[in-house]
Motif scaffolding. Structure first.
Motif, PDB file in Angstrom:
ATOM      1  N   THR A  36       0.828  -1.203   0.000  1.00  0.00           N
ATOM      2  CA  THR A  36       0.000   0.000   0.000  1.00  0.00           C
ATOM      3  C   THR A  36       0.863   1.254   0.000  1.00  0.00           C
ATOM      4  OG1 THR A  36      -1.769  -1.162   1.170  1.00  0.00           O
ATOM      5  CG2 THR A  36      -1.825   1.246   1.210  1.00  0.00           C
ATOM      6  N   ILE A  37       1.896   1.252   0.819  1.00  0.00           N
ATOM      7  CA  ILE A  37       2.791   2.412   0.885  1.00  0.00           C
ATOM      8  C   ILE A  37       3.465   2.635  -0.466  1.00  0.00           C
ATOM      9  CG2 ILE A  37       4.928   3.269   1.922  1.00  0.00           C
ATOM     10  CD1 ILE A  37       4.085   1.877   4.523  1.00  0.00           C
ATOM     11  N   SER A  38       3.919   1.567  -1.093  1.00  0.00           N
ATOM     12  CA  SER A  38       4.565   1.685  -2.401  1.00  0.00           C
ATOM     13  C   SER A  38       3.588   2.208  -3.448  1.00  0.00           C
ATOM     14  CB  SER A  38       5.112   0.323  -2.831  1.00  0.00           C
ATOM     15  OG  SER A  38       5.642   0.374  -4.128  1.00  0.00           O
ATOM     16  N   TYR A  39       2.330   1.746  -3.386  1.00  0.00           N
ATOM     17  CA  TYR A  39       1.322   2.216  -4.336  1.00  0.00           C
ATOM     18  C   TYR A  39       1.090   3.718  -4.183  1.00  0.00           C
ATOM     19  CZ  TYR A  39      -3.146   2.866  -6.678  1.00  0.00           C
ATOM     20  OH  TYR A  39      -4.149   3.329  -7.492  1.00  0.00           O
ATOM     21  N   ILE A  40       0.993   4.192  -2.950  1.00  0.00           N
ATOM     22  CA  ILE A  40       0.788   5.623  -2.721  1.00  0.00           C
ATOM     23  C   ILE A  40       1.929   6.429  -3.329  1.00  0.00           C
ATOM     24  CG2 ILE A  40       0.681   7.410  -0.932  1.00  0.00           C
ATOM     25  CD1 ILE A  40      -0.709   5.333   0.869  1.00  0.00           C
ATOM     26  N   GLN A  41       3.151   6.002  -3.060  1.00  0.00           N
ATOM     27  CA  GLN A  41       4.309   6.756  -3.543  1.00  0.00           C
ATOM     28  C   GLN A  41       4.416   6.726  -5.070  1.00  0.00           C
ATOM     29  OE1 GLN A  41       7.264   4.712  -1.087  1.00  0.00           O
ATOM     30  NE2 GLN A  41       7.580   6.591   0.080  1.00  0.00           N
ATOM     31  N   THR A  42       4.295   5.559  -5.659  1.00  0.00           N
ATOM     32  CA  THR A  42       4.465   5.458  -7.109  1.00  0.00           C
ATOM     33  C   THR A  42       3.327   6.140  -7.862  1.00  0.00           C
ATOM     34  OG1 THR A  42       3.415   3.270  -7.072  1.00  0.00           O
ATOM     35  CG2 THR A  42       5.819   3.346  -6.967  1.00  0.00           C
ATOM     36  N   THR A  43       2.112   6.047  -7.326  1.00  0.00           N
ATOM     37  CA  THR A  43       0.972   6.672  -8.006  1.00  0.00           C
ATOM     38  C   THR A  43       1.064   8.192  -7.954  1.00  0.00           C
ATOM     39  OG1 THR A  43      -0.440   4.783  -7.449  1.00  0.00           O
ATOM     40  CG2 THR A  43      -1.538   6.815  -8.102  1.00  0.00           C
ATOM     41  N   LEU A  44       1.343   8.732  -6.784  1.00  0.00           N
ATOM     42  CA  LEU A  44       1.382  10.184  -6.639  1.00  0.00           C
ATOM     43  C   LEU A  44       2.632  10.793  -7.263  1.00  0.00           C
ATOM     44  CD1 LEU A  44      -0.036  10.673  -3.026  1.00  0.00           C
ATOM     45  CD2 LEU A  44      -1.212  10.839  -5.225  1.00  0.00           C
ATOM     46  N   GLU A  45       3.610   9.985  -7.569  1.00  0.00           N
ATOM     47  CA  GLU A  45       4.799  10.483  -8.257  1.00  0.00           C
ATOM     48  C   GLU A  45       4.762  10.198  -9.754  1.00  0.00           C
ATOM     49  OE1 GLU A  45       8.032   8.695  -6.202  1.00  0.00           O
ATOM     50  OE2 GLU A  45       7.966  10.104  -4.514  1.00  0.00           O
ATOM     51  N   ALA A  46       3.658   9.600 -10.233  1.00  0.00           N
ATOM     52  CA  ALA A  46       3.543   9.266 -11.656  1.00  0.00           C
ATOM     53  C   ALA A  46       3.490  10.532 -12.494  1.00  0.00           C
ATOM     54  CB  ALA A  46       2.301   8.410 -11.893  1.00  0.00           C
ATOM     55  N   ASP A  47       4.019  10.464 -13.718  1.00  0.00           N
ATOM     56  CA  ASP A  47       4.151  11.640 -14.579  1.00  0.00           C
ATOM     57  C   ASP A  47       2.815  12.263 -14.954  1.00  0.00           C
ATOM     58  OD1 ASP A  47       6.864  11.476 -14.542  1.00  0.00           O
ATOM     59  OD2 ASP A  47       7.008  10.331 -16.413  1.00  0.00           O
TER      60      ASP A  47
END
Length: 473
Positions: free
Chosen positions: A97-108
């Motif tokens: 879940t933590i990884s999903y939050i970070q990768t999604t909100l940092e997506a281009d």
């Protein structure tokens, strides 16, 4: 020619936005050490209209609860802090879940609605979307499901809201025989016509088939807000002649929305006090954003006795504050409606079973035959299992008797029926608190607005009847 110019202008804006974003990539930190009670999510990003909504949408879709938040977007930079927990009040410790939050909100492409207008987990080509808005009445969803079952349409997911005699639904269907989206225009027109027959002579039916790309779809819950807003559900007087909706119990604490000028800063201050619940922040931010306002600063928090406090400082996208008393009243009405749409104070039943053709039609028919009205519904089917939640009352809003629940349980048969919530079995709890809260509300709001506005800048100082039927695949 005008269309070409508009598209070209949009492309230029997209390219500029991507250039600025590439030079200033967002930074997302998920911190479980900063607070003893919650996980702290910090987001720093280039600001654009809808940035806050995009972030809140990710958190809400994960089922996380925002206990406290601060955000600011003056100038070209967006900064916010969210204190979140899971539904049980625990920190977010799951690495995935933590990884999903970070990768999604940092997506281009996350923050630019011109580039990406959907959070669709299932690509658009895999299903056909049916949108319905109009006047609510008992048994309506049952009739819609019967029509879809008769047309060999399998409901893969759906969400339905009712408010102020109005109903809106977004339904995702596939071809029950071949699977996938229904692309035949003649068949789509037939489905539209059959659903139109449910109007019983009322006018204003529209149907359209579109081969829209996935990026043209909109987040389902945001779309429901937009549909009900377009249908003017916030204007109760517009539907005085419509059949009465089931009676709602007064929430505790009651919903209070105030909109006041903040002339020294050039903002309009919006303060919301209401009963706390999941996705409350999404609903209010979504409404403010889609009304064409920008939230420049804000703070939200949970309060004792199940209350919530939200404070926003807004301007139009053109930079002006709220201009007139009529506009102020409209903001109040629209926010009250946004809060109430998802509030379902009826009996909540979950039906879980193996999915099959006609299941939803059968279940909703059982509710109708037992004299129950569906206030809200969340329908999903995945990997052969149907999980459907219905919020029910009788047509007058009276409690659902235990014998009715048992009768439904017997009729549903092979399905597992679970009572998720029965507010009629609870005590009133908090009514006195609601009265106490309402007294002197205007003075309290004015004082707390000034206090929190000062703290907010201190906090950020280091940063600076179906009237509409649409089908499309």
């Amino acid at each position: 020619m005008a269309l070409t110019a508009a598209v070209a202008g949009g492309d230029a804006h997209d390219e500029y936005a991507k250039l600025v974003r590439g030079m200033n990539p967002p930074r997302v930190v998920v911190d479980n050490e900063a607070s003893d009670e919650a996980t702290v999510i910090r987001v720093d990003s280039v600001s654009s209209h809808g940035t806050l909504l995009a972030v809140v949408q990710v958190i809400a879709d994960l089922g996380l609860v925002i206990r406290k938040a601060y955000f600011s977007s003056d100038g070209s930079w967006f900064m916010d802090v969210f204190n979140v927990t899971d539904r049980d009040g625990n920190k977010v410790l799951d690495d995935q879940t933590i990884s999903y939050i970070q990768t999604t909100l940092e997506a281009d492409d996350w923050y630019y609605p011109e580039v990406r207008n959907t959070v669709g987990i299932v690509p658009a080509e895999e299903y056909t979307v049916i949108e319905l808005t109009g006047t609510d009445r008992p048994g309506l969803l049952s009739e819609v499901c019967a029509v879809l079952a008769g047309m060999r349409c399998a409901v893969r997911s759906a969400e339905l809201w009712t408010h102020n005699t109005r109903v809106a639904a977004v339904v995702h269907v596939t071809d029950d025989d071949a699977g996938g989206a229904i692309e035949d225009e003649a068949r789509i027109a037939d489905i539209s016509a059959r659903l139109g027959n449910l109007l019983r002579g009322q006018s204003g039916v529209r149907a359209a088939a579109a081969a829209a790309a996935p990026g043209r779809l909109t987040h389902k819950e945001r779309r429901l807000h937009q549909m009900m807003f377009d249908d003017r559900d916030y204007d109760g007087g517009a539907f005085a002649s419509a059949p009465s909706s089931p009676r709602r119990r007064a929430p505790s604490p009651p919903t209070e929305v105030t909109v006041t000028p903040c002339a020294e800063r050039g903002y309009t201050a919006v303060v919301v006090r209401c009963r706390d619940r999941p996705k409350l922040l999404f609903d209010t931010v979504c409404t403010i954003t889609d009304m064409g306002y920008v939230i420049h600063h804000g703070t939200v928090s949970s309060e004792p006795r199940g209350g919530a406090y939200q404070e926003y400082y807004i301007r139009h996208v053109d930079g002006d504050p709220v201009r007139s008393e009529a506009e102020r009243q409209r903001v109040v009405q629209c926010l009250e409606a946004a809060i109430e749409r998802r509030t379902a104070d009826g009996l909540a039943l979950e039906v879980r079973t193996c999915d099959r053709a006609g299941l939803l039609s059968d279940v909703t028919r059982i509710f109708r035959e037992n004299g129950l009205t569906i206030r809200r519904a969340e329908i999903s089917s995945e990997r052969g299992e149907a999980v459907d939640t219905f919020y029910l009352s009788d047509p007058q809003g009276h409690p659902v008797e235990a014998k009715t629940i048992e009768a439904i349980r017997a009729q549903v048969g092979e399905a597992t029926l679970r009572v998720k919530h029965n507010p009629f079995a609870d005590g009133d709890g908090g009514g006195g608190g609601g009265d106490r809260r309402s007294g002197g509300a205007t003075d309290d709001v004015a004082g707390s607005t000034a206090f929190l506005f000062g703290n907010l800048f201190k906090f950020y100082r280091p940063f600076q009847n179906f009237s509409l039927i649409k089908l499309y695949s």
